[in-house]
Design an enzyme around this catalytic site. Structure first.
Site, mmCIF file in Angstrom:
data_model
loop_
_atom_site.group_PDB
_atom_site.id
_atom_site.type_symbol
_atom_site.label_atom_id
_atom_site.label_comp_id
_atom_site.label_asym_id
_atom_site.label_seq_id
_atom_site.Cartn_x
_atom_site.Cartn_y
_atom_site.Cartn_z
ATOM 1 N N LYS A 206 -2.267 -0.928 4.232
ATOM 2 C CA LYS A 206 -2.853 -0.401 3.321
ATOM 3 C C LYS A 206 -4.327 0.302 3.685
ATOM 4 C CE LYS A 206 -4.488 -0.299 -1.468
ATOM 5 N NZ LYS A 206 -4.542 -0.788 -2.784
ATOM 6 N N LYS A 259 0.763 2.742 3.466
ATOM 7 C CA LYS A 259 -0.087 3.620 2.677
ATOM 8 C C LYS A 259 -1.429 4.099 2.811
ATOM 9 C CE LYS A 259 -1.828 2.589 -2.056
ATOM 10 N NZ LYS A 259 -2.317 1.876 -2.944
HETATM 11 C C1 PBG Z 1 -4.792 -1.205 -6.431
HETATM 12 C C2 PBG Z 1 -3.905 0.064 -5.880
HETATM 13 C C3 PBG Z 1 -4.252 1.492 -5.702
HETATM 14 C C4 PBG Z 1 -3.188 2.199 -5.278
HETATM 15 C C5 PBG Z 1 -2.033 1.423 -5.410
HETATM 16 N N1 PBG Z 1 -2.459 0.105 -5.861
HETATM 17 C C6 PBG Z 1 -5.755 2.120 -5.381
HETATM 18 C C7 PBG Z 1 -6.738 1.629 -4.751
HETATM 19 O O1 PBG Z 1 -6.521 0.795 -3.800
HETATM 20 O O2 PBG Z 1 -7.904 1.894 -5.120
HETATM 21 C C8 PBG Z 1 -2.990 3.816 -5.019
HETATM 22 C C9 PBG Z 1 -1.850 4.386 -5.353
HETATM 23 C C10 PBG Z 1 -1.842 5.892 -5.326
HETATM 24 O O3 PBG Z 1 -3.138 6.585 -5.227
HETATM 25 O O4 PBG Z 1 -1.054 6.496 -5.809
HETATM 26 N N2 PBG Z 1 -5.187 -1.630 -5.482
HETATM 27 ZN ZN ZN Z 2 -6.823 -3.082 -5.935
#
Ligand code: PBG
Ligand code: ZN
Length: 346
Positions: A206, A259
Site C-alpha cells: 500500500k 494499492k
Molecule cells: C484506510 C484506507 C484508505 C484507503 C483504503 N483503506 C485511505 C488511506 O490510507 O488514507 C483508500 C481507498 C481509496 O482511495 O479508494 N487506511
Molecule cells: Zn488507515
C-alpha cells in the site's frame, strides 16, 4: 493518375498479425484476459443509524449507507454476479477518540452490517477493512505517541478490531494500516479465539499515494496533521513491495494486495511473478475512479470503454480480484457482452 502496381512476393518476409484481427471472433480468439463479474470486490461505506442513503460528495455515484439500507442495495450487485464486498465504517466525531476505541465495538456500523448481511446473503464473501484512521480523533492509522505513530502499540487494537469482525461473521479481514507485524498480531488473536477459518487479506504493497483524497472525504479519515508517509510505502520503491509481500505471507497472510492499481501495474506484475500461487488483489482507488469520472463528465473519454480497458489491464498485469467502485458498471457490461446473433439469413 498512375496505376499502383501491387508488389508481388513469393513469400511475404513478414508475419501477418492482422489476420488475427479481421473480425470479432478472431480478436476474441486472441484474448488472454476476460473480466467476469466475480473478479470484482465492491466497496461500501457504512454509517451509523437506520434508513440512511446519501451520495458521497467526494465520490460520485457512491453512497453512505446505514446497515439496513445496505441489505436492499446489495440486491442489484448480487443479481449481476458480484459475490464479494468490502466494508468500511464511517462514524462521526462523537464516536471518535485518541485510540479509535469504537473500531472494535460490536455496535460499530461495520459489525452491525456484517451480521445483517450474513443473515440475508450467506453466500456473499464479506471482507472488512481493518484500520484505525476512520475511528481515531486525529485520523492516523495507529496509536500516537506525541505526534509519532507507535507501531507496536497499534497491533493490539488492530487485532481486536479484526476479532470483532470475525465474531460478527466476516469471512476475510483486510488490515490496511501498514503497521509492521499487523498480520501476525491478527492471525494470533483470531486463532486464539478459534477463528482459524477467517482469512487475512494483507494490504501488503500500500503506497503513500495522492490518490486517496476522495476516499478520505468518504470515510471521514483525513489525518488532522502530517501525512501517512512514515507507514505507507514510498512510490519510488518497487522491490520493497516484494519484501512487504514476503513478510506478510510469513506472518500468515492468505491474500496479497497492491494499492493503487492502475498506476502500479508494474508492482502487480512483479508481485504475481514472485508469488504465483497466492491470490493477488489490486485496489482501483478513489482518486483513480474520480479522475476517470471527471474525464467522462468533461466529455473527454467514453467512461464505459475506458473503465473496461483499465480494469482489463489490471487483470492482465496479474490481479486475480479487483476492488473497484466501478464493479457494478463493469459487471453489467461483461455480462451483456455475450451477444446472441442470427445464424441463418431469413
Ligand atoms: C484506510 C484506507 C484508505 C484507503 C483504503 N483503506 C485511505 C488511506 O490510507 O488514507 C483508500 C481507498 C481509496 O482511495 O479508494 N487506511
Ligand atoms: Zn488507515
Amino acid at each position: 493518375m498512375k496505376e499502383i502496381q501491387p508488389y508481388t512476393f513469393n513469400a511475404a518476409p513478414f508475419k501477418r498479425f492482422r489476420q488475427l484481427r479481421t473480425d470479432a471472433a478472431m480478436r476474441d480468439s486472441q484474448a488472454e484476459v476476460r473480466l467476469s463479474a466475480n473478479d470484482f470486490v465492491l466497496p461500501f461505506f457504512i454509517v451509523v443509524g437506520r434508513g440512511v442513503k446519501k451520495e458521497i460528495g467526494s465520490l460520485q455515484g457512491v453512497y453512505h449507507l446505514s446497515p439496513d439500507v445496505l441489505l436492499s442495495e446489495l440486491q442489484e450487485p448480487a443479481r449481476l454476479g458480484i459475490n464479494k464486498i468490502l466494508l468500511f465504517g464511517v462514524i462521526g466525531e462523537d464516536h471518535k477518540d485518541e485510540n479509535g476505541s469504537f473500531s472494535a465495538s460490536p455496535d460499530s456500523p461495520v459489525n452491525i452490517a456484517i451480521r445483517l448481511v450474513k443473515e440475508s446473503y450467506p453466500d456473499l464473501t464479506v471482507i472488512t477493512d481493518v484500520c484505525l484512521c476512520a475511528y481515531t480523533s486525529h485520523g492516523h492509522c495507529g496509536i500516537l505517541d506525541g505526534e509519532v505513530i507507535d507501531n507496536d502499540k497499534t497491533l493490539a487494537p488492530l487485532a481486536q478490531m479484526a476479532l470483532s469482525h470475525a465474531q460478527a461473521g466476516a469471512d476475510i479481514v483486510a488490515p490496511s494500516a501498514m503497521m509492521d507485524g499487523q498480520v501476525w498480531a491478527i492471525r494470533q488473536l483470531l486463532d486464539l479465539h478459534g477463528f482459524n477459518k477467517v482469512k487475512i487479506l494483507a494490504y501488503s504493497a500500500k503506497y503513500s499515494s495522492n490518490l486517496y483524497g476522495p476516499f478520505r472525504g468518504a470515510a471521514n479519515s483525513k489525518p488532522a496533521f502530517g501525512d501517512r508517509k512514515t507507514y505507507q510505502m514510498d512510490y519510488r520503491s518497487a522491490s520493497q513491495a516484494i519484501d512487504e509481500m514476503a513478510a506478510d505471507l510469513d506472518e500468515g497472510a492468505d491474500f496479497l494486495m497492491v494499492k493503487p492499481a492502475h498506476t502500479y501495474l508494474d508492482i502487480i506484475s512483479r508481485g504475481k511473478t514472485a508469488f504465483p500461487k497466492v491470490p493477488m488483489l489490486a485496489y482501483h482507488v478513489s482518486g483513480e475512479y474520480m479522475m476517470l469520472k471527471a474525464a467522462a463528465n468533461a466529455g473527454i473519454v467514453n467512461e464505459e470503454a475506458v473503465a473496461l480497458e483499465i480494469h482489463t489491464a489490471i487483470k492482465r498485469a496479474g490481479a486475480d480480484w479487483i476492488i473497484s467502485y466501478y464493479a457494478p458498471l463493469l459487471a453489467g457490461m461483461v455480462n451483456s457482452k455475450v451477444k446472441t446473433f442470427q445464424v441463418f439469413k431469413t
